[in-house]
Design a protein around this motif. Structure first.
Motif, PDB file in Angstrom:
ATOM      1  N   VAL A 234       0.667  -1.245   0.052  1.00  0.00           N
ATOM      2  CA  VAL A 234      -0.093  -0.112   0.067  1.00  0.00           C
ATOM      3  C   VAL A 234       0.848   1.348  -0.001  1.00  0.00           C
ATOM      4  CG1 VAL A 234      -1.628   1.252   1.315  1.00  0.00           C
ATOM      5  CG2 VAL A 234      -1.899  -1.025   0.979  1.00  0.00           C
ATOM      6  N   HIS A 235       1.943   1.429   0.756  1.00  0.00           N
ATOM      7  CA  HIS A 235       2.787   2.558   0.890  1.00  0.00           C
ATOM      8  C   HIS A 235       3.521   2.638  -0.543  1.00  0.00           C
ATOM      9  CE1 HIS A 235       5.122   5.815   2.422  1.00  0.00           C
ATOM     10  NE2 HIS A 235       6.538   5.028   2.192  1.00  0.00           N
ATOM     11  N   GLY A 236       4.023   1.621  -1.174  1.00  0.00           N
ATOM     12  CA  GLY A 236       4.457   1.564  -2.440  1.00  0.00           C
ATOM     13  C   GLY A 236       3.411   2.120  -3.352  1.00  0.00           C
ATOM     14  N   GLU A 237       2.171   1.748  -3.218  1.00  0.00           N
ATOM     15  CA  GLU A 237       1.225   2.171  -4.462  1.00  0.00           C
ATOM     16  C   GLU A 237       0.978   3.755  -4.073  1.00  0.00           C
ATOM     17  OE1 GLU A 237      -3.006   1.066  -5.795  1.00  0.00           O
ATOM     18  OE2 GLU A 237      -2.781   0.391  -3.761  1.00  0.00           O
ATOM     19  N   CYS A 238       1.048   4.047  -2.873  1.00  0.00           N
ATOM     20  CA  CYS A 238       0.941   5.472  -2.854  1.00  0.00           C
ATOM     21  C   CYS A 238       2.080   6.236  -3.475  1.00  0.00           C
ATOM     22  CB  CYS A 238       0.749   5.795  -1.124  1.00  0.00           C
ATOM     23  SG  CYS A 238      -0.728   5.295  -0.541  1.00  0.00           S
ATOM     24  N   ARG A 239       3.189   5.773  -3.152  1.00  0.00           N
ATOM     25  CA  ARG A 239       4.296   6.486  -3.958  1.00  0.00           C
ATOM     26  C   ARG A 239       4.224   6.235  -5.462  1.00  0.00           C
ATOM     27  NH1 ARG A 239       7.695   3.330  -0.176  1.00  0.00           N
ATOM     28  NH2 ARG A 239       8.151   2.213  -2.187  1.00  0.00           N
ATOM     29  N   THR A 240       3.772   5.257  -5.971  1.00  0.00           N
ATOM     30  CA  THR A 240       3.680   5.036  -7.359  1.00  0.00           C
ATOM     31  C   THR A 240       2.499   5.969  -7.806  1.00  0.00           C
ATOM     32  OG1 THR A 240       4.487   2.968  -7.094  1.00  0.00           O
ATOM     33  CG2 THR A 240       3.142   3.600  -9.186  1.00  0.00           C
ATOM     34  N   VAL A 241       1.276   6.120  -7.212  1.00  0.00           N
ATOM     35  CA  VAL A 241       0.293   6.766  -7.655  1.00  0.00           C
ATOM     36  C   VAL A 241       0.676   8.363  -7.769  1.00  0.00           C
ATOM     37  CG1 VAL A 241      -1.705   7.828  -7.193  1.00  0.00           C
ATOM     38  CG2 VAL A 241      -1.614   5.431  -7.167  1.00  0.00           C
ATOM     39  N   ALA A 242       1.561   8.934  -6.587  1.00  0.00           N
ATOM     40  CA  ALA A 242       1.994  10.368  -6.574  1.00  0.00           C
ATOM     41  C   ALA A 242       2.899  10.622  -7.690  1.00  0.00           C
ATOM     42  CB  ALA A 242       2.694  10.435  -5.132  1.00  0.00           C
ATOM     43  N   ALA A 243       3.834   9.614  -7.998  1.00  0.00           N
ATOM     44  CA  ALA A 243       4.874   9.737  -9.124  1.00  0.00           C
ATOM     45  C   ALA A 243       3.948   9.751 -10.446  1.00  0.00           C
ATOM     46  CB  ALA A 243       5.917   8.711  -9.026  1.00  0.00           C
ATOM     47  N   LEU A 244       3.159   8.717 -10.637  1.00  0.00           N
ATOM     48  CA  LEU A 244       2.302   9.078 -11.861  1.00  0.00           C
ATOM     49  C   LEU A 244       1.598  10.238 -12.005  1.00  0.00           C
ATOM     50  CD1 LEU A 244       1.100   7.605 -14.382  1.00  0.00           C
ATOM     51  CD2 LEU A 244      -0.677   6.705 -12.869  1.00  0.00           C
ATOM     52  N   VAL A 245       1.150  10.801 -11.160  1.00  0.00           N
ATOM     53  CA  VAL A 245       0.337  12.067 -11.057  1.00  0.00           C
ATOM     54  C   VAL A 245       1.358  13.230 -11.529  1.00  0.00           C
ATOM     55  CG1 VAL A 245      -1.006  13.835  -9.752  1.00  0.00           C
ATOM     56  CG2 VAL A 245      -1.655  11.216  -9.659  1.00  0.00           C
TER      57      VAL A 245
ATOM     58  N   HIS B 196       3.889  13.082 -13.253  1.00  0.00           N
ATOM     59  CA  HIS B 196       4.489  12.896 -14.520  1.00  0.00           C
ATOM     60  C   HIS B 196       3.355  13.011 -15.477  1.00  0.00           C
ATOM     61  CE1 HIS B 196       7.984  10.864 -12.640  1.00  0.00           C
ATOM     62  NE2 HIS B 196       8.487  10.620 -13.921  1.00  0.00           N
ATOM     63  N   LEU B 197       2.111  12.750 -15.167  1.00  0.00           N
ATOM     64  CA  LEU B 197       0.926  13.118 -15.892  1.00  0.00           C
ATOM     65  C   LEU B 197       0.872  14.734 -16.066  1.00  0.00           C
ATOM     66  CD1 LEU B 197      -1.681  10.493 -14.963  1.00  0.00           C
ATOM     67  CD2 LEU B 197      -0.342  10.492 -17.096  1.00  0.00           C
ATOM     68  N   ALA B 198       1.179  15.175 -14.926  1.00  0.00           N
ATOM     69  CA  ALA B 198       1.130  16.681 -14.849  1.00  0.00           C
ATOM     70  C   ALA B 198       2.142  17.359 -15.956  1.00  0.00           C
ATOM     71  CB  ALA B 198       1.441  17.151 -13.452  1.00  0.00           C
TER      72      ALA B 198
ATOM     73  N   ILE C 210      -6.174  12.612 -14.241  1.00  0.00           N
ATOM     74  CA  ILE C 210      -5.957  13.818 -14.903  1.00  0.00           C
ATOM     75  C   ILE C 210      -6.172  14.997 -13.871  1.00  0.00           C
ATOM     76  CG2 ILE C 210      -6.565  15.405 -16.862  1.00  0.00           C
ATOM     77  CD1 ILE C 210      -7.023  12.753 -18.580  1.00  0.00           C
ATOM     78  N   ALA C 211      -7.403  14.767 -13.299  1.00  0.00           N
ATOM     79  CA  ALA C 211      -7.743  16.168 -12.219  1.00  0.00           C
ATOM     80  C   ALA C 211      -6.691  16.042 -11.235  1.00  0.00           C
ATOM     81  CB  ALA C 211      -9.035  15.608 -11.752  1.00  0.00           C
ATOM     82  N   ALA C 212      -6.151  14.910 -10.477  1.00  0.00           N
ATOM     83  CA  ALA C 212      -5.311  15.291  -9.608  1.00  0.00           C
ATOM     84  C   ALA C 212      -4.083  15.697 -10.313  1.00  0.00           C
ATOM     85  CB  ALA C 212      -4.840  13.729  -9.027  1.00  0.00           C
ATOM     86  N   ALA C 213      -3.663  15.447 -11.339  1.00  0.00           N
ATOM     87  CA  ALA C 213      -2.333  16.160 -11.967  1.00  0.00           C
ATOM     88  C   ALA C 213      -2.559  17.706 -12.164  1.00  0.00           C
ATOM     89  CB  ALA C 213      -2.127  15.439 -13.156  1.00  0.00           C
ATOM     90  N   ARG C 214      -3.938  17.911 -12.527  1.00  0.00           N
ATOM     91  CA  ARG C 214      -3.872  19.419 -12.737  1.00  0.00           C
ATOM     92  C   ARG C 214      -4.029  20.129 -11.442  1.00  0.00           C
ATOM     93  NH1 ARG C 214      -8.518  18.514 -17.496  1.00  0.00           N
ATOM     94  NH2 ARG C 214      -7.034  18.103 -19.079  1.00  0.00           N
ATOM     95  N   LEU C 215      -4.642  19.391 -10.443  1.00  0.00           N
ATOM     96  CA  LEU C 215      -4.475  20.009  -9.139  1.00  0.00           C
ATOM     97  C   LEU C 215      -3.034  19.974  -8.532  1.00  0.00           C
ATOM     98  CD1 LEU C 215      -6.599  21.106  -7.098  1.00  0.00           C
ATOM     99  CD2 LEU C 215      -6.558  18.818  -5.954  1.00  0.00           C
ATOM    100  N   ALA C 216      -2.391  18.848  -8.831  1.00  0.00           N
ATOM    101  CA  ALA C 216      -1.013  19.150  -8.300  1.00  0.00           C
ATOM    102  C   ALA C 216       0.051  20.268  -8.852  1.00  0.00           C
ATOM    103  CB  ALA C 216      -0.327  17.857  -8.568  1.00  0.00           C
ATOM    104  N   ARG C 217      -0.430  20.749  -9.909  1.00  0.00           N
ATOM    105  CA  ARG C 217       0.159  21.695 -10.800  1.00  0.00           C
ATOM    106  C   ARG C 217       0.089  23.153 -10.045  1.00  0.00           C
ATOM    107  NH1 ARG C 217      -1.361  19.613 -16.193  1.00  0.00           N
ATOM    108  NH2 ARG C 217      -2.575  21.503 -16.423  1.00  0.00           N
TER     109      ARG C 217
END
Length: 116
Positions: free
Chosen positions: A22-33, A35-37, A72-79
């Motif tokens: 789960v911790h690894g998945e959280c890190r991966t999702v954050a990194a993906l978001v 990168h998508l941004a 995509i929404a998360a990526a835009r928010l992260a920007r």
């Protein structure tokens, strides 16, 4: 991974592995978001023959429409609010919650709302 390997784990080992995953998945999702941004910021989806980021995510990355929309929404928010990535990585917030929070986040309150 074979099911027999998992059945051989002790309860405490299985619990520890699930928590690490789960911790690894959280890190991966954050990194993906993140990168998508940047990917969207550079409009690289156009170079890949897609008219939009959504088309790229669904046709090239094979995300479901739901997953594509939320990422995509998360990526835009992260920007707008880089602290979003910290919350995602720590597992304090997930992409669905970010979409719900997005209309309420401001430069003044985003740290507090993300912390809550």
């Amino acid at each position: 991974m074979e099911k027999t390997l998992l059945t051989a784990l002790s309860d405490s080992d299985l619990l520890a592995r699930v928590q690490r995953l789960v911790h690894g998945e959280c890190r991966t999702v954050a990194a993906l978001v993140a990168h998508l941004a940047e990917f969207e910021n550079r409009k690289l989806y156009l170079r890949e023959g897609c008219a939009s980021m959504f088309v790229y995510c669904t046709r090239v990355l094979h995300f479901s429409e739901h997953v594509a929309y939320h990422r995509i929404a998360a990526a835009r928010l992260a920007r707008r609010f880089p602290a979003v990535l910290v919350g995602l990585e720590r597992g304090d917030v997930h992409v669905t919650a970010l979409e719900m929070l997005a209309p309420h986040l401001t430069p003044e309150n985003h740290h507090d709302l993300l912390a809550d």
